[in-house]
Design an enzyme around this catalytic site. Sequence first.
Site, PDB file in Angstrom:
ATOM      1  N   THR A 135       5.717  42.880  -7.685  1.00  0.00           N
ATOM      2  CA  THR A 135       4.670  42.384  -6.479  1.00  0.00           C
ATOM      3  C   THR A 135       3.181  42.884  -5.975  1.00  0.00           C
ATOM      4  O   THR A 135       3.139  42.945  -6.884  1.00  0.00           O
ATOM      5  CB  THR A 135       5.558  43.035  -4.996  1.00  0.00           C
ATOM      6  OG1 THR A 135       5.047  42.802  -3.587  1.00  0.00           O
ATOM      7  CG2 THR A 135       6.179  44.252  -5.218  1.00  0.00           C
ATOM      8  N   ASP A 136       2.899  41.728  -5.758  1.00  0.00           N
ATOM      9  CA  ASP A 136       1.646  42.182  -5.122  1.00  0.00           C
ATOM     10  C   ASP A 136       1.221  43.047  -4.297  1.00  0.00           C
ATOM     11  O   ASP A 136       0.208  43.962  -4.013  1.00  0.00           O
ATOM     12  CB  ASP A 136       0.495  40.792  -4.426  1.00  0.00           C
ATOM     13  CG  ASP A 136       1.445  40.145  -3.280  1.00  0.00           C
ATOM     14  OD1 ASP A 136       2.489  40.629  -3.149  1.00  0.00           O
ATOM     15  OD2 ASP A 136       0.294  38.724  -2.736  1.00  0.00           O
ATOM     16  N   GLU A 137       2.242  43.443  -3.759  1.00  0.00           N
ATOM     17  CA  GLU A 137       2.457  44.714  -2.351  1.00  0.00           C
ATOM     18  C   GLU A 137       1.681  46.039  -3.441  1.00  0.00           C
ATOM     19  O   GLU A 137       1.730  47.077  -1.993  1.00  0.00           O
ATOM     20  CB  GLU A 137       3.688  45.006  -1.880  1.00  0.00           C
ATOM     21  CG  GLU A 137       3.752  43.287  -1.341  1.00  0.00           C
ATOM     22  CD  GLU A 137       5.212  43.693  -0.200  1.00  0.00           C
ATOM     23  OE1 GLU A 137       5.455  44.748   0.221  1.00  0.00           O
ATOM     24  OE2 GLU A 137       5.468  42.047   0.061  1.00  0.00           O
ATOM     25  N   TYR A 184       9.043  50.754   0.320  1.00  0.00           N
ATOM     26  CA  TYR A 184       9.029  49.753  -0.710  1.00  0.00           C
ATOM     27  C   TYR A 184       7.854  49.922  -1.975  1.00  0.00           C
ATOM     28  O   TYR A 184       8.529  49.502  -2.961  1.00  0.00           O
ATOM     29  CB  TYR A 184       9.523  48.778  -0.403  1.00  0.00           C
ATOM     30  CG  TYR A 184       9.412  47.226  -0.812  1.00  0.00           C
ATOM     31  CD1 TYR A 184       9.484  47.052  -2.336  1.00  0.00           C
ATOM     32  CD2 TYR A 184       8.414  46.631  -1.257  1.00  0.00           C
ATOM     33  CE1 TYR A 184      10.201  45.569  -2.994  1.00  0.00           C
ATOM     34  CE2 TYR A 184       8.166  45.348  -1.702  1.00  0.00           C
ATOM     35  CZ  TYR A 184       9.175  44.707  -3.043  1.00  0.00           C
ATOM     36  OH  TYR A 184       9.098  43.958  -3.829  1.00  0.00           O
ATOM     37  N   LYS A 188       7.917  50.129  -5.834  1.00  0.00           N
ATOM     38  CA  LYS A 188       7.736  49.351  -7.146  1.00  0.00           C
ATOM     39  C   LYS A 188       6.199  49.729  -7.862  1.00  0.00           C
ATOM     40  O   LYS A 188       5.719  48.950  -9.576  1.00  0.00           O
ATOM     41  CB  LYS A 188       7.423  48.111  -6.229  1.00  0.00           C
ATOM     42  CG  LYS A 188       8.270  46.933  -5.317  1.00  0.00           C
ATOM     43  CD  LYS A 188       9.182  46.559  -6.404  1.00  0.00           C
ATOM     44  CE  LYS A 188       9.384  45.701  -7.272  1.00  0.00           C
ATOM     45  NZ  LYS A 188      10.320  45.041  -8.016  1.00  0.00           N
TER      46      LYS A 188
HETATM   47  P1  NAD Z   1      16.479  40.286  -2.852  1.00  0.00           P
HETATM   48  O1  NAD Z   1      17.040  41.473  -1.867  1.00  0.00           O
HETATM   49  O2  NAD Z   1      16.866  38.849  -2.183  1.00  0.00           O
HETATM   50  O3  NAD Z   1      17.949  40.292  -4.110  1.00  0.00           O
HETATM   51  C1  NAD Z   1      17.777  41.580  -5.208  1.00  0.00           C
HETATM   52  C2  NAD Z   1      18.985  41.779  -6.030  1.00  0.00           C
HETATM   53  O4  NAD Z   1      18.939  43.033  -6.232  1.00  0.00           O
HETATM   54  C3  NAD Z   1      20.222  41.830  -4.849  1.00  0.00           C
HETATM   55  O5  NAD Z   1      21.157  40.423  -5.446  1.00  0.00           O
HETATM   56  C4  NAD Z   1      21.118  42.760  -5.228  1.00  0.00           C
HETATM   57  O6  NAD Z   1      22.110  42.900  -5.100  1.00  0.00           O
HETATM   58  C5  NAD Z   1      20.029  43.377  -6.347  1.00  0.00           C
HETATM   59  N1  NAD Z   1      20.842  44.683  -6.337  1.00  0.00           N
HETATM   60  C6  NAD Z   1      20.383  45.493  -5.978  1.00  0.00           C
HETATM   61  N2  NAD Z   1      20.343  46.933  -6.485  1.00  0.00           N
HETATM   62  C7  NAD Z   1      21.067  46.568  -7.759  1.00  0.00           C
HETATM   63  C8  NAD Z   1      21.172  47.324  -8.351  1.00  0.00           C
HETATM   64  N3  NAD Z   1      21.835  49.229  -8.209  1.00  0.00           N
HETATM   65  N4  NAD Z   1      21.678  47.441  -9.014  1.00  0.00           N
HETATM   66  C9  NAD Z   1      21.818  45.822  -9.521  1.00  0.00           C
HETATM   67  N5  NAD Z   1      21.183  44.997  -8.775  1.00  0.00           N
HETATM   68  C10 NAD Z   1      21.096  45.674  -7.334  1.00  0.00           C
HETATM   69  O7  NAD Z   1      14.833  40.010  -3.950  1.00  0.00           O
HETATM   70  P2  NAD Z   1      14.427  39.410  -3.956  1.00  0.00           P
HETATM   71  O8  NAD Z   1      13.486  39.078  -3.147  1.00  0.00           O
HETATM   72  O9  NAD Z   1      15.128  38.064  -5.344  1.00  0.00           O
HETATM   73  O10 NAD Z   1      13.467  39.828  -5.487  1.00  0.00           O
HETATM   74  C11 NAD Z   1      13.608  39.938  -6.802  1.00  0.00           C
HETATM   75  C12 NAD Z   1      12.607  40.581  -7.226  1.00  0.00           C
HETATM   76  O11 NAD Z   1      11.180  40.102  -6.930  1.00  0.00           O
HETATM   77  C13 NAD Z   1      12.031  42.251  -6.780  1.00  0.00           C
HETATM   78  O12 NAD Z   1      11.980  43.079  -8.102  1.00  0.00           O
HETATM   79  C14 NAD Z   1      11.061  42.138  -6.218  1.00  0.00           C
HETATM   80  O13 NAD Z   1      10.256  43.096  -6.018  1.00  0.00           O
HETATM   81  C15 NAD Z   1      10.676  40.987  -6.296  1.00  0.00           C
HETATM   82  N6  NAD Z   1       9.581  40.265  -6.076  1.00  0.00           N
HETATM   83  C16 NAD Z   1       9.611  39.640  -4.472  1.00  0.00           C
HETATM   84  C17 NAD Z   1       9.061  38.694  -3.568  1.00  0.00           C
HETATM   85  C18 NAD Z   1       9.521  38.069  -2.723  1.00  0.00           C
HETATM   86  O14 NAD Z   1       8.748  37.468  -2.374  1.00  0.00           O
HETATM   87  N7  NAD Z   1      10.942  37.973  -1.937  1.00  0.00           N
HETATM   88  C19 NAD Z   1       7.824  38.829  -3.985  1.00  0.00           C
HETATM   89  C20 NAD Z   1       6.998  39.234  -5.370  1.00  0.00           C
HETATM   90  C21 NAD Z   1       8.402  40.227  -6.173  1.00  0.00           C
HETATM   91  P1  TYD Z   2       8.078  39.625   5.247  1.00  0.00           P
HETATM   92  O1  TYD Z   2       9.328  38.170   4.718  1.00  0.00           O
HETATM   93  O2  TYD Z   2       9.458  41.386   5.390  1.00  0.00           O
HETATM   94  O3  TYD Z   2       7.534  40.097   3.568  1.00  0.00           O
HETATM   95  P2  TYD Z   2       6.943  41.051   3.698  1.00  0.00           P
HETATM   96  O4  TYD Z   2       6.410  42.117   4.225  1.00  0.00           O
HETATM   97  O5  TYD Z   2       7.283  41.643   2.094  1.00  0.00           O
HETATM   98  O6  TYD Z   2       4.973  40.422   3.100  1.00  0.00           O
HETATM   99  O7  TYD Z   2       7.496  39.944   5.974  1.00  0.00           O
HETATM  100  C1  TYD Z   2       6.064  38.792   5.875  1.00  0.00           C
HETATM  101  C2  TYD Z   2       5.417  39.037   7.146  1.00  0.00           C
HETATM  102  O8  TYD Z   2       6.144  38.827   8.755  1.00  0.00           O
HETATM  103  C3  TYD Z   2       4.483  40.272   7.440  1.00  0.00           C
HETATM  104  O9  TYD Z   2       3.952  40.606   7.724  1.00  0.00           O
HETATM  105  C4  TYD Z   2       6.043  40.677   8.573  1.00  0.00           C
HETATM  106  C5  TYD Z   2       5.880  40.054   9.940  1.00  0.00           C
HETATM  107  N1  TYD Z   2       7.619  39.658   9.989  1.00  0.00           N
HETATM  108  C6  TYD Z   2       7.805  39.706  11.374  1.00  0.00           C
HETATM  109  O10 TYD Z   2       6.483  39.429  12.309  1.00  0.00           O
HETATM  110  N2  TYD Z   2       8.781  39.406  11.999  1.00  0.00           N
HETATM  111  C7  TYD Z   2      10.160  39.552  10.978  1.00  0.00           C
HETATM  112  O11 TYD Z   2      10.926  39.105  11.677  1.00  0.00           O
HETATM  113  C8  TYD Z   2       9.367  39.957  10.109  1.00  0.00           C
HETATM  114  C9  TYD Z   2      10.394  39.836   9.377  1.00  0.00           C
HETATM  115  C10 TYD Z   2       9.015  39.719   8.788  1.00  0.00           C
END
Ligand code: NAD
Ligand code: TYD
Length: 377
Positions: A135-137, A184, A188
């Site tokens: 992630t970019d975070e 988080y 990561k």
């Molecule tokens: P998500 O929470 O929707 O899905 C995560 C999946 O991992 C779930 O299916 C969960 O059951 C599985 N999981 C969790 N713990 C596990 C374990 N111990 N063993 C096996 N499986 C396990 O997450 P997402 O949003 O789809 O993100 C997927 C990946 O992409 C993550 O690595 C996240 O850090 C990265 N990512 C997400 C975003 C975003 O905006 N959602 C952006 C950049 C990177």
């Molecule tokens: P989120 O979807 O949790 O993603 P991330 O924290 O990984 O960027 O949140 C996106 C943005 O929205 C973040 O600045 C937090 C804000 N946010 C709210 O203001 N209210 C909410 O209920 C949630 C879940 C997020």
Amino acid sequence: MKRNILITGGAGFIGSHVVRLFVNKYPDYHIVNLDKLTYAGNLANLKDIEDKPNYTFVKADIADLDEMRRVVREFKIDGIIHLAAESHVDRSIKDPFTFARTNVMGTLALLQAAKEYWETQPEKYGGKRFYHISTDEVYGALEMTHPTGIPAPFTTKASSGKNHEAYGEEFFVETTKYNPHSPYSASKASSDHFVRAYHDTYGMPTIVTNCSNNYGPYQFPEKLIPLFINNIRQRKPLPVYGKGENVRDWLFVEDHARAIDLIFHKGKISETYNIGGFNEWKNIDIIKVIIKTVDRLLGNPEGASLGLITYVTDRLGHDMRYAIDSRKLQRELGWEPSLQFEEGIERTVRWYLQNSEWMENITSGEYEKYYDEMYGK
Ligand code: NAD
Ligand code: TYD
């Protein structure tokens, strides 16, 4: 070419899009989806492909080293796309240990299992690939030097639909120093370091990508966009953290999955690629777009749901601004977002409104308890 690919976290949001893309696009590949099915994992996300002959689901925990050794050996895995993680910042603030266990120890167990198996093969690391999704975070937070926005230096298809703005001069590039703030992002960042350490120490063929915020179908409704769509539908308050001024850079999930496909096949070993669409939005502005779209699609009068906006206490350590510079990926591999943001939001809102059963199934039971604890409602 035949390949055996392990995709972890394939029952989650982004993972399910990646699994679907690979299963449909590569009938010669055997796709093994490994997922623990935590609250965030949902096999209903993959209903349309679950019977395909080139697809296998394995329920397992990535932190279980023996199980990882077994799976990698049994399915003769030659490529890994690692998405499994605990992914929600708010949960990490409440329970950092689960994040360290899955994101750090889990990634390490997967790396070690792959290393042990690949080192026993005659061709060793030849033709192998360990691709870690991050992630970019991990880069921390950027300054908000222009709170009212300035024209962004670059435009992509994703950002072409609005008056394109940036909220500062700086962007995250692949060489930006890691500076994670939340449990988080710290977990990561740590996992990214382990992946690179396995390349630098053992010669493991690794790739890391760092992507901006994703949105689209199948996202668990604890994240901003699906949570707000669902709450508007149910006439529940929309909890905006702080002043709603934090900035995120949004990418449609299918564009991320396309980038993952490209990088898995064409990316250079040991490289890092940032993935994003130069598509920065202040939370409050994106919330207004969501409200407008949901109200229009539900046939409500314009602005009918604006009154649901409720400003709540800010998230602890809330990062101000994320903004990705993805020009390396564009330059070297020719990737660009395919969807304009407004089109992506329209498709996303339509999908959640048409799939209310999917939403209702996952927002009952355990999740409801969590939500009540989290927001006191
Ligand atoms: P998500 O929470 O929707 O899905 C995560 C999946 O991992 C779930 O299916 C969960 O059951 C599985 N999981 C969790 N713990 C596990 C374990 N111990 N063993 C096996 N499986 C396990 O997450 P997402 O949003 O789809 O993100 C997927 C990946 O992409 C993550 O690595 C996240 O850090 C990265 N990512 C997400 C975003 C975003 O905006 N959602 C952006 C950049 C990177
Ligand atoms: P989120 O979807 O949790 O993603 P991330 O924290 O990984 O960027 O949140 C996106 C943005 O929205 C973040 O600045 C937090 C804000 N946010 C709210 O203001 N209210 C909410 O209920 C949630 C879940 C997020």
